[in-house]
Design a protein around this motif. Structure first.
Motif, PDB file in Angstrom:
ATOM      1  N   LYS A 141       0.832  -1.212   0.000  1.00  0.00           N
ATOM      2  CA  LYS A 141       0.000   0.000   0.000  1.00  0.00           C
ATOM      3  C   LYS A 141       0.866   1.262   0.000  1.00  0.00           C
TER       4      LYS A 141
ATOM      5  N   GLY B  24       1.893   2.176  -3.245  1.00  0.00           N
ATOM      6  CA  GLY B  24       0.783   2.486  -4.139  1.00  0.00           C
ATOM      7  C   GLY B  24       0.520   1.417  -5.178  1.00  0.00           C
TER       8      GLY B  24
ATOM      9  N   GLN C 113      -1.341  -1.783  -6.729  1.00  0.00           N
ATOM     10  CA  GLN C 113      -2.677  -2.356  -6.698  1.00  0.00           C
ATOM     11  C   GLN C 113      -2.662  -3.874  -6.851  1.00  0.00           C
TER      12      GLN C 113
ATOM     13  N   THR D 135       4.114  -6.040  -9.898  1.00  0.00           N
ATOM     14  CA  THR D 135       4.451  -4.623 -10.039  1.00  0.00           C
ATOM     15  C   THR D 135       5.952  -4.453  -9.858  1.00  0.00           C
TER      16      THR D 135
END
Length: 133
Positions: A94, A97, A99, A103
């Protein structure tokens, strides 16, 4: 032509050494994420890759050999790779950032230089890593 036991033992030993050497050539150190290690790498101005992944994720599994291959290149010798477990480190996920798993976030020192999600193309992952240099 007959072969002696010594020949086979020597050949097996040579094959073992050769295969072992190949394994170390591709060994890339990935560090489990910690705030302290990440901040230290940022302060040192190192190129950094944050890799948010999950053990069950097929995209993450596809990214791993690509990242390992690229990170083994001489130009990325100082690249610091931090692994963030998507399932076990939700507050860190989190904070970045992110989701979803798969990533990749590149940092040039303390500055975020770029990110990608779900990418499994070597050329674009290489371009992302280049931004960290």
């Amino acid at each position: 032509m007959t072969y002696s036991r010594r020949f086979f033992v020597t050949a097996a030993l040579a094959a073992t050494v050769a295969v072992g050497g190949l394994g170390t050539a591709w060994a890339v150190e990935t560090t489990p994420y910690s705030d302290a290690a990440f901040k230290a790498a940022q302060t040192a101005g190192q190129p950094i890759l944050i890799k948010i992944d999950a053990s069950w994720c097929p995209t993450c599994k596809a990214q791993k050999p690509i990242i390992d291959k690229l990170a083994a290149e001489p130009k990325f010798k100082s690249l610091k790779i931090f692994r963030v477990d998507f399932d076990d480190m939700k507050p860190v996920v989190k904070a970045f950032g992110a989701q979803m798993q798969s990533t990749l976030i590149a940092f040039k020192g303390a500055t975020e230089a770029g990110r990608s999600v779900g990418d499994t193309k070597e050329a674009s992952i290489a371009a992302l890593l280049d931004k960290s240099l």
